[in-house]
Design an enzyme around this catalytic site. Structure first.
Site, PDB file in Angstrom:
ATOM      1  N   SER A 266      68.783  34.292  79.521  1.00  9.21           N
ATOM      2  CA  SER A 266      69.284  35.458  80.244  1.00  9.21           C
ATOM      3  C   SER A 266      69.924  36.423  79.231  1.00  9.21           C
ATOM      4  O   SER A 266      69.236  36.889  78.324  1.00  9.21           O
ATOM      5  CB  SER A 266      70.254  35.012  81.337  1.00  9.21           C
ATOM      6  OG  SER A 266      70.473  36.037  82.265  1.00  9.21           O
TER       7      SER A 266
ATOM      8  N   HIS B  15      65.094  32.067  88.034  1.00 11.91           N
ATOM      9  CA  HIS B  15      66.062  32.218  86.943  1.00 11.91           C
ATOM     10  C   HIS B  15      66.900  30.955  86.756  1.00 11.91           C
ATOM     11  O   HIS B  15      67.524  30.781  85.715  1.00 11.91           O
ATOM     12  CB  HIS B  15      66.966  33.419  87.244  1.00 11.91           C
ATOM     13  CG  HIS B  15      67.640  34.000  86.044  1.00 11.91           C
ATOM     14  ND1 HIS B  15      66.936  34.565  85.001  1.00 11.91           N
ATOM     15  CD2 HIS B  15      68.960  34.114  85.707  1.00 11.91           C
ATOM     16  CE1 HIS B  15      67.780  35.013  84.091  1.00 11.91           C
ATOM     17  NE2 HIS B  15      69.008  34.745  84.493  1.00 11.91           N
TER      18      HIS B  15
END
Length: 663
Positions: free
Chosen positions: A522, A635
């Site tokens: 990320s 994610h």
């Protein structure tokens, strides 16, 4: 060594425990234990244990996942949510404390979750999903194996139409409902086109506090509301200037305590503890005088989305209990009405869950350390004495060597102090030289620290020094520090990380500076991309669910439309050139470090195109790179993704670094 090194497959062997809950009389507690089966499925079950004993008893069995165990205030019942079957929706189940089989009490098409008992034990508040003005069809039963349907066009008319957690949104919203224990009747309380997050009941059971954003997708806020159960009318307590949630009524029912902030620094604002007078709506920030993050900012790879019980009032209404995160630790504390914070259970650990029985002055705390995935402690609020009452990974830990972190504090380029840690490699011998890997956390507004982290331990077990720190932008070091990276991504945060590597190799002469690796996910993936496009110091790199191009991120991420402005300081509509200046893709011609790219196909936070752009540019140049796409993964792949894909991801990571750093 007498104990073995950690392996990738150990991910399947340890138990993760969550959501401890004390019974009303304090005689026992319930918790949820999760593990991975040989069939590659997550299984979680309900366990109950006497506070006077060290062994727990399993209360649920079979397939599926259990969550949200809650004792009724009269001590007669235990409600929980469970999804029984691979594609089943979560429903509510009721267990008698006198024994017997669990009884399913909801059969809603879109499931039911987050049960909360009324003070008189006669009603259960919970959440379910349905479209606006479409109350659920109680005759229609959920289908665990839905029939195959031909794909239909997706019509998009709203700014927010997808989320990383839920995928493409179908118009169903999280609504509040009540189950009546004596009759089994369901009452649906809300029907607005917003998601409703329950807080708690008032002491007399006449009201409920909840949080929601009713101001539209363009306004990224969360307000608190008090709902009258009888009239189903809601009164707004806050003024749409920030984020407020996790509301709890005071014992006299006159005040709401909550967590929140007023967006002074947008997404980098410290979460604080507040009280709100229900009648006057006067809002007081109890922790304003403390430069500290209230609640849990710790980052790890074992659990995702752990429920937070919110601030808990003492029996006399004179103080509140919560957790606070600072300098790599998350501790249990109390805050009195004058704003004084007292650390009750502090140490080099991560308190990731808590439940408090204020009548018995007793708490149960879920606690993890760098060498223990998590256990439950019984905490006496009178004496501040903590007693460990579970040991769920005893056999696994007894056979295993885990590296204990060694702390480093150093001065960065401009004199700011930064904290970091080092894990030594398995079988460490100071006479030898070892490769090292720099790990960078996501967020960026999160915190590395003293919690169990399988990936970090795995790399140490494979023979690497593991370096991890909290550069500016991280939580745990005050408001100025966490805000310092906004508008400066790749600036002083990058310098902090490079200075950390400098401090580490200076202290640990066994680090081979010719065999350095770097990785992160990320924001950590963004920073990995930035590092390899600005220095050749690292011999190999791996970028995970990363950001490479802020210009396209604006339009493809589920948060891009506001996150680019919040964090970079602009968006496509204002100044796309500024976004491009902070994009690693702009500097791709400078990348010479072999780069592994790992990304989930269903990642809507940092979408796949971010990885695709980077890979194509590198491949077009003939650069050494490998691109691995993980199906059915969003994610959260590294924390809660399909187990076999989590294993595959770690295998790719280890194999890549081994091929470049161990020769």
């Amino acid at each position: 060594m007498s104990t073995r090194a950690l392996t990738v497959e150990d991910l399947r062997t340890f138990n993760v425990i969550n959501e401890p809950q004390l019974s009303p009389d304090g005689s026992c507690f319930a918790f949820v234990k999760q593990y991975i089966t040989d069939e590659d499925e997550y299984i979680s079950h309900l366990y109950v244990q006497s506070t006077m004993e060290q062994e727990s008893k399993q209360w649920t069995f079979g397939e599926g996942r259990v969550g949200f165990p809650r004792f009724s205030p009269d001590g007669r019942w235990l409600v929980y949510a469970a999804a029984k079957g691979k594609n089943a929706k979560q429903q509510l189940y009721l267990l008698s404390m006198d024994g017997g089989e669990a009884r399913q009490i909801t059969t809603l098409e879109n499931g039911a979750s987050k049960p909360i008992w009324s003070p008189d034990s006669k009603q259960i508040l919970f959440t379910t999903a349905y479209k606006v003005n479409e109350a659920p069809d109680l005759e229609k039963k959920p289908n665990d194996q839905p029939e195959e349907k031909k794909p239909e066009p997706l019509v998009v008319e709203k700014l927010v139409y997808k989320s990383d957690a839920a995928g493409f949104l179908d118009g169903k919203r999280q609504q509040l409902a009540i189950y009546q224990l004596d009759t089994g009747k369901l009452t649906f309380l809300t029907k607005a086109d917003v998601d409703h997050e329950p807080g708690n009941w008032s002491p007399d059971g006449s009201k409920i506090v909840y949080s929601a954003n009713k101001e539209g997708d363009e306004q990224f806020i969360s307000d608190l509301y008090v709902l009258d159960v009888q009239s189903q009318q809601a009164e707004k307590l806050t003024d749409s200037t920030g984020f407020f949630g996790s509301g709890n009524f005071s014992p006299d029912g006159k005040t709401i305590a909550c967590f929140g902030h007023e967006k002074e620094y947008l997404g980098a604002t410290l979460t604080r503890l507040w009280t709100i007078d229900i009648e006057t709506k006067e809002r007081i920030c109890l922790t304003k005088g403390h430069d500290i993050y209230i609640t849990d900012a710790m980052i790890g790879d074992l659990r995702s989305g752990h429920p937070n019980p919110g601030p808990v009032w003492s029996a006399d209404g004179q103080k509140l209990y919560a957790t606070a995160s600072a300098h790599g630790d998350t501790n249990f504390c109390s805050v009195d009405l004058s704003g004084e914070i007292t650390e009750l259970f502090s140490g080099k650990h991560h308190v990731y869950g808590y439940n408090i029985n204020v009548e018995e002055n007793l708490a149960v705390l879920s606690v993890s350390t760098p060498t223990n995935p998590g256990d439950i402690y019984l905490f006496d609020l009178d004496t501040n004495k903590a007693t460990k009452v579970t040991d769920v990974n005893r056999e696994w830990l007894a056979d295993l060597h885990l590296s204990s972190p060694e702390e480093i504090r150093f001065k960065s380029t401009d004199g700011w102090e930064v904290q970091g840690w080092v894990l030594k490699p398995y079988g460490f011998d100071k006479a030898n030289k070892y490769p090292a890997i720099l790990e960078i956390h996501g967020g960026p507004h999160a915190m590395y620290g003293n919690t169990f982290f399988h990936e970090l331990q795995l790399l140490a077990a494979k023979g690497y020094f593991v370096l991890y720190s909290n550069p500016r932008g991280s939580h745990g070091y005050g408001q100025q520090f966490v805000n310092a990276c906004r508008g400066d991504y790749g600036g002083k945060d990058y310098q902090d990380l490079m200075n950390f590597v400098d401090a580490t190799v200076e202290k640990y002469t066994a680090v081979d500076t010719e065999r350095l690796g770097v990785t992160g996910g990320s924001y950590g993936g963004f920073m990995t991309n930035w590092i390899v496009s600005h220095t050749n110091r690292f011999k190999a790199a791996a970028t995970l669910r990363s950001i490479s191009n802020w210009v396209s991120f604006y339009g493809v991420s589920d948060i891009g439309y506001f996150f680019t402005e919040w964090e970079i300081g602009s968006d496509v509509l204002q100044d796309p050139e500024k976004l491009w200046q902070h994009s690693p893709l702009k500097y791709v011609n400078k990348i010479e470090t072999p780069l592994l790219i790992l990304h989930g196909e269903q990642d809507y936070r940092c979408p796949m195109e971010q990885a695709e752009q980077l890979f194509i540019a590198l491949k077009h140049r003939g650069q050494e790179t490998r691109f691995v796409r993980f199906p059915n993964a969003n994610h959260e792949l590294s924390r809660s993704g399909p187990p076999h894909l989590r294993i595959a991801r770690l295998q790719e990571l280890v194999s890549w670094f081994d091929s470049y750093l161990t020769s």
